[in-house]
Design a protein around this motif. Structure first.
Motif, PDB file in Angstrom:
ATOM      1  N   MET A 191    -123.021 -42.923 -37.428  1.00  0.00           N
ATOM      2  CA  MET A 191    -122.029 -43.762 -36.730  1.00  0.00           C
ATOM      3  C   MET A 191    -120.619 -43.588 -37.306  1.00  0.00           C
ATOM      4  N   THR A 192    -119.646 -43.637 -36.413  1.00  0.00           N
ATOM      5  CA  THR A 192    -118.265 -43.473 -36.866  1.00  0.00           C
ATOM      6  C   THR A 192    -117.835 -44.672 -37.712  1.00  0.00           C
ATOM      7  N   ASP A 193    -117.322 -44.403 -38.885  1.00  0.00           N
ATOM      8  CA  ASP A 193    -116.813 -45.472 -39.746  1.00  0.00           C
ATOM      9  C   ASP A 193    -115.292 -45.550 -39.593  1.00  0.00           C
ATOM     10  N   ILE A 194    -114.864 -46.473 -38.765  1.00  0.00           N
ATOM     11  CA  ILE A 194    -113.436 -46.563 -38.441  1.00  0.00           C
ATOM     12  C   ILE A 194    -112.607 -46.843 -39.700  1.00  0.00           C
ATOM     13  N   GLY A 195    -113.128 -47.684 -40.544  1.00  0.00           N
ATOM     14  CA  GLY A 195    -112.398 -48.018 -41.769  1.00  0.00           C
ATOM     15  C   GLY A 195    -112.091 -46.766 -42.592  1.00  0.00           C
ATOM     16  N   GLU A 196    -113.088 -45.905 -42.694  1.00  0.00           N
ATOM     17  CA  GLU A 196    -112.893 -44.676 -43.473  1.00  0.00           C
ATOM     18  C   GLU A 196    -111.840 -43.776 -42.816  1.00  0.00           C
ATOM     19  N   ILE A 197    -111.940 -43.697 -41.496  1.00  0.00           N
ATOM     20  CA  ILE A 197    -110.956 -42.881 -40.757  1.00  0.00           C
ATOM     21  C   ILE A 197    -109.545 -43.404 -41.005  1.00  0.00           C
ATOM     22  N   VAL A 198    -109.399 -44.714 -40.932  1.00  0.00           N
ATOM     23  CA  VAL A 198    -108.075 -45.316 -41.130  1.00  0.00           C
ATOM     24  C   VAL A 198    -107.557 -45.002 -42.533  1.00  0.00           C
ATOM     25  N   ARG A 199    -108.412 -45.124 -43.506  1.00  0.00           N
ATOM     26  CA  ARG A 199    -107.990 -44.810 -44.884  1.00  0.00           C
ATOM     27  C   ARG A 199    -107.624 -43.336 -45.024  1.00  0.00           C
ATOM     28  N   ASP A 200    -108.443 -42.467 -44.460  1.00  0.00           N
ATOM     29  CA  ASP A 200    -108.165 -41.023 -44.527  1.00  0.00           C
ATOM     30  C   ASP A 200    -106.796 -40.708 -43.922  1.00  0.00           C
ATOM     31  N   ILE A 201    -106.551 -41.295 -42.771  1.00  0.00           N
ATOM     32  CA  ILE A 201    -105.278 -41.032 -42.086  1.00  0.00           C
ATOM     33  C   ILE A 201    -104.109 -41.491 -42.949  1.00  0.00           C
ATOM     34  N   ALA A 202    -104.208 -42.684 -43.481  1.00  0.00           N
ATOM     35  CA  ALA A 202    -103.113 -43.215 -44.310  1.00  0.00           C
ATOM     36  C   ALA A 202    -102.865 -42.288 -45.492  1.00  0.00           C
ATOM     37  N   GLU A 203    -103.939 -41.787 -46.046  1.00  0.00           N
ATOM     38  CA  GLU A 203    -103.802 -40.887 -47.189  1.00  0.00           C
ATOM     39  C   GLU A 203    -103.093 -39.592 -46.789  1.00  0.00           C
ATOM     40  N   GLU A 204    -103.535 -39.014 -45.676  1.00  0.00           N
ATOM     41  CA  GLU A 204    -102.884 -37.780 -45.224  1.00  0.00           C
ATOM     42  C   GLU A 204    -101.410 -38.024 -44.913  1.00  0.00           C
ATOM     43  N   MET A 205    -101.137 -39.126 -44.245  1.00  0.00           N
ATOM     44  CA  MET A 205     -99.751 -39.372 -43.819  1.00  0.00           C
ATOM     45  C   MET A 205     -98.831 -39.604 -45.018  1.00  0.00           C
ATOM     46  N   ALA A 206     -99.378 -40.192 -46.070  1.00  0.00           N
ATOM     47  CA  ALA A 206     -98.556 -40.436 -47.268  1.00  0.00           C
ATOM     48  C   ALA A 206     -98.031 -39.129 -47.854  1.00  0.00           C
ATOM     49  N   SER A 207     -98.777 -38.050 -47.634  1.00  0.00           N
ATOM     50  CA  SER A 207     -98.396 -36.778 -48.249  1.00  0.00           C
ATOM     51  C   SER A 207     -97.562 -35.877 -47.333  1.00  0.00           C
ATOM     52  N   ARG A 208     -97.386 -36.271 -46.082  1.00  0.00           N
ATOM     53  CA  ARG A 208     -96.609 -35.428 -45.154  1.00  0.00           C
ATOM     54  C   ARG A 208     -95.134 -35.448 -45.530  1.00  0.00           C
ATOM     55  N   THR A 209     -94.516 -34.311 -45.430  1.00  0.00           N
ATOM     56  CA  THR A 209     -93.092 -34.271 -45.773  1.00  0.00           C
ATOM     57  C   THR A 209     -92.214 -34.186 -44.518  1.00  0.00           C
ATOM     58  N   ASP A 210     -92.786 -33.770 -43.406  1.00  0.00           N
ATOM     59  CA  ASP A 210     -92.044 -33.660 -42.137  1.00  0.00           C
ATOM     60  C   ASP A 210     -92.022 -35.021 -41.458  1.00  0.00           C
ATOM     61  N   ARG A 211     -91.186 -35.903 -41.914  1.00  0.00           N
ATOM     62  CA  ARG A 211     -91.249 -37.289 -41.466  1.00  0.00           C
ATOM     63  C   ARG A 211     -90.219 -37.649 -40.398  1.00  0.00           C
ATOM     64  N   GLY A 212     -89.481 -36.673 -39.863  1.00  0.00           N
ATOM     65  CA  GLY A 212     -88.490 -36.988 -38.833  1.00  0.00           C
ATOM     66  C   GLY A 212     -87.254 -37.654 -39.425  1.00  0.00           C
ATOM     67  N   ARG A 213     -86.426 -38.213 -38.548  1.00  0.00           N
ATOM     68  CA  ARG A 213     -85.164 -38.825 -38.967  1.00  0.00           C
ATOM     69  C   ARG A 213     -85.159 -40.316 -38.661  1.00  0.00           C
ATOM     70  N   VAL A 214     -84.868 -41.101 -39.649  1.00  0.00           N
ATOM     71  CA  VAL A 214     -84.757 -42.546 -39.437  1.00  0.00           C
ATOM     72  C   VAL A 214     -83.541 -42.844 -38.564  1.00  0.00           C
ATOM     73  N   ALA A 215     -83.690 -43.743 -37.600  1.00  0.00           N
ATOM     74  CA  ALA A 215     -82.559 -44.133 -36.738  1.00  0.00           C
ATOM     75  C   ALA A 215     -81.419 -44.644 -37.593  1.00  0.00           C
ATOM     76  N   ASP A 216     -80.203 -44.205 -37.296  1.00  0.00           N
ATOM     77  CA  ASP A 216     -79.100 -44.608 -38.172  1.00  0.00           C
ATOM     78  C   ASP A 216     -77.920 -45.210 -37.424  1.00  0.00           C
ATOM     79  N   TYR A 217     -78.156 -45.630 -36.181  1.00  0.00           N
ATOM     80  CA  TYR A 217     -77.021 -46.191 -35.424  1.00  0.00           C
ATOM     81  C   TYR A 217     -76.674 -47.605 -35.861  1.00  0.00           C
ATOM     82  N   ILE A 218     -77.589 -48.262 -36.554  1.00  0.00           N
ATOM     83  CA  ILE A 218     -77.226 -49.554 -37.176  1.00  0.00           C
ATOM     84  C   ILE A 218     -77.774 -49.552 -38.601  1.00  0.00           C
TER      85      ILE A 218
END
Lengths: 311, 311, 311, 311
Positions: free
Chosen positions: B1-28
């Protein structure tokens, strides 16, 4: 339990009595001559059960519905490199608009507007003769449907060719940007013949099964495309499948779908059904008026909208 | 069975290490100051199970995600009469484009581009004071989430107001066509405050539950909207929820979603989950770069795309 | 008294030393190969006095300057009925833009942008063979100049035809609206050959005399067009003769003029002079950079601007 | 010898009997109430001779004709730096179009469309109070005409302000691009009051004398602008003075001119005459229908078109 057969019959009955049937396309004689009272509906469930009603066995000009099959074929040939030459966004303008090409350097917004489908034809052509490329698309449609009685209506193809000046404009325009690789006449030859494929609702629903089944053709048991690609084609059909009426179709019907100016629509309820409907009268966006209504009814009674918490 | 909790944790971990994070909006300033490394994810399943990861409890500026709640509220007030003043089609242009208004008589293409959302604000305003209308939207968000700790970030609202000339242009333009009923300042006051609502991913996912559950708020057991309306809002989010990147989002993620320039996205998997993700860096279409990627991963592992034949 | 000959010599001398010469058109080889240092100037006064400088006797590709002669010829054939198929307003967009045609039903904005000139070619064609129509335009140019040594550069015509996809798009697009009466290939055949006419500055200035003299060709003593029509052609050259740089040309030079992508400009000072200048480098609007500057100098020193209270 | 007085009387007589008078502007009450039968004509020759006919002494709302004086004033303040903020090309679209601003970064195409004139107002404002800036424009108009009985019609100004949402949209839009330096309300305050200046044909023709006389005001004997600048303003009036009907005006009349929605036109025949005409009915481009016809007649009989080889 929901009796799909009964629903299909009910819908056909209601549609037969509707008087607001839209306007039959009249830019070429073979389309203009079609009786606006025609109506066909075919629903093939995931387990293969087939429900037919009305003129579901009558062949009609599938026109732009063919763009789904041509895209599938082209993706098989060049993979995601296709997306360097065609976008994946709704166009926000008419199916044959040229404006967007000027501001976006000859890259059509998606493969389901005319410009995009012409690029797809160019990819399928791939150095072959137009006749061969048309043959390949036709064989592909036959293989998907598991039927050989699918043909190109030469009278339609000829008429398209004789009046297709806007498409010729689109093709030449993209050629100017280097986004067509073959002589315009050849690419358009493929495009016009592909649009002239004639199929019945039953055949069309059969051909669409791979999109509801994660890419697998149940007739052969083989994968036509990967599950991921099937999902993505469905996504494109949802956001771009009805030209500048795609938002409305999603709002009312809630299925991935592709319409053609001949009055046909192929719709996909993933895991549930492959559906084809045909009624030649069009609404002001160029999509089958009664066909859309029939799908709206079908979804209301089956709960097949992808936007519903299906049971 | 799919363990959603594990998937969510895995994703958060991968995303923490990504360096291509785009540009934060800076108009305000209040947006420009946000740390691009922030990332939150909240997934609430149909049975109420809640999975959180990263900064899922940190409030952020939901910006245009609020357009979903405002639309829901406005439809409750005036019903389908709303569609006389706003369209339902993807725009094919940027979120703040004014071009389309000129050629289409001041009727915005859909309620999720700025112009459309301003009309929705005008409908919510409905003769009241701006302060009351803002209060009503805020109370609505709180009721949906079942939490009172949701607030308007006044610093954001003020900054929007001080720099919102393009929105003022849109509003004045529609007023010229009679498509705003209140003084421009009042309508924009509501709009800017609504966009300045701050919520955490957890709160946002809670607030979005009615869209996965056929309109029902499981917190109260009451219907927020009818099942048909929930389905239709989901459809609009699919075709129009990511501005001129809606096609791409459908292609990659395959869920109804609404993004905000603060980096948040609310996504809905009908019958499965209400999902909120936040990462402030934006891609070139103005949608959260890492947030979109996180949703893509989630759908790949859960099979929740609406375009898949779910088991 | 102003010594025009001296002014012409001074200008040629200054222009020879300029280094900011723009960019030579490079979309076809025969144009790309032209030496950017070439410069010719011919001024023919109302009394016939002729002043030449630089490469004033060298033939070059007149390109769009030919649109003036084709328009004159077409007006002679169908009179003001021409204006049912072509407008008289500046376009506000590039010379080869197709956008305007979509929003204005295939009616080009004026006869000096490509689309408009293609319609004019279609009118000149008038049921004849393309070869005859080209011959007629060529004979007309020869008669205006009073010289037979004017020819069509077949190499240029062929190159235009091979790469003219944007013009083919324009032509097909107008054909779709019924605004071309002949097969696209035939009309474009005329158009491409007309653009490939080669003339020297001296010949061009000779050919333009009727526009400074109220329609009369001083070579033959006969009226080419009525005074009213000559005046109106001058007006069109003023407002539309330099594509989307027409305002700038009027502002700086203040004469009716028509430019070509080969670097030529024909300018008219009514009652004063017919002027032709040639320098192949183009500015960002597609008009001769040094040619425009030369005309600006000429007008500064002669006071020939139509916007000046001439003595 | 041509008797200008007789021509002026003849024209007034013919115009009085015309029934095709166009449509009076009705977006504000003070304009809508004007009798469509009004007609005034004033011609002031280079030597000062003044010919009046019809309602030549009746003050009317000069509206956009004021843009000529405001531009002259602004050029006096900032010189050619003005052209960093405003273009010099015909727009190819309606006087109040906003589309072009989006594609061209908030730089209006020319100073005679609304957006451009609003930037000019912003330049005249230059840190002063709106009241002072309006006073300065008014004093300038009075000085040019040599008359003090020129005033701002406050009822018109107020009505403009109450309904000027499209202008407010334009102003806000340009502010978003940083192309307005003052608060939108202040700049628009100047703009609306400037448009509400009331003058008679006689006063308007007097005020326009500097444009026919190389920049010199014959009333004071002093230069208002240099000869070069007068020439350039005339050029702009020719290519941009009648919105998207400028090509047509040049074609039919052949003079530099600036129209207003109140039905007035100021036209300049350099070295010959300054002309003002007024008739409130407008053609479909928003320019005085009978006024344009009167100028066409005047030019036919006097030969004053700048495109004619004047004797």
């Amino acid at each position: 339990m929901t009796d799909i057969g009964e629903i299909v019959r009910d819908i056909a009955e209601e549609m037969a009595s509707r008087t607001d049937r839209g306007r039959v396309a009249d830019y070429i004689a073979p389309l203009a001559e079609v009786d606006p009272m025609r109506f066909g509906l075919a629903v093939i469930e995931a387990d293969g059960t087939c429900h037919l009603a009305g003129d579901a066995e009558a062949p009609f000009s599938i026109q732009s519905v063919s763009k789904v099959f041509a895209l599938t074929l082209a993706l098989g040939k060049v993979g995601d490199a296709l997306w360097h030459r065609v976008g994946r966004e709704p166009s926000g303008s008419a199916f044959n608009s040229i404006v967007q090409l000027e501001t976006e350097s000859g890259i059509p917004r998606n493969p389901f507007i005319n410009a995009g489908a012409i690029v797809v034809s160019d990819i399928v052509l791939a150095g072959h003769q137009p006749r061969e490329a048309v043959g390949e698309i036709l064989r592909f449609a036959r293989a998907l449907a598991g039927e050989d009685a699918i043909f190109v209506d030469e009278r339609v193809a000829r008429a398209e060719q004789e009046t297709g000046f806007r498409n010729a404009a689109l093709a030449n325009y993209m050629r100017a940007f280097g986004n067509l690789k073959h002589p315009v006449e050849q690419t358009l030859g493929v495009y016009f013949h592909q649009c002239a494929i004639a199929m019945s609702c039953r055949q069309l629903a059969l051909a669409g099964r791979y999109l509801m089944l994660g890419g697998r053709n149940p007739g052969t048991g083989r994968s036509v495309v990967s599950a991921a690609r099937a999902r993505r084609i469905n996504a494109l059909m949802m956001t771009c499948g009805h030209y500048d009426g795609s938002g409305e179709f999603a709002y009312r019907v809630g299925l991935s779908g592709k319409s053609g100016v001949g009055g046909g629509i192929l719709a996909v309820a993933p895991g549930r059904a492959s559906i084809a409907v045909w009624s030649p009268g069009l609404n002001e966006r160029g999509n089958s008026q009664i066909g859309t209504l029939a799908l709206e009814r079908l979804v209301q009674r089956t709960g097949w909208s992808v936007f519903e918490p299906n049971p």
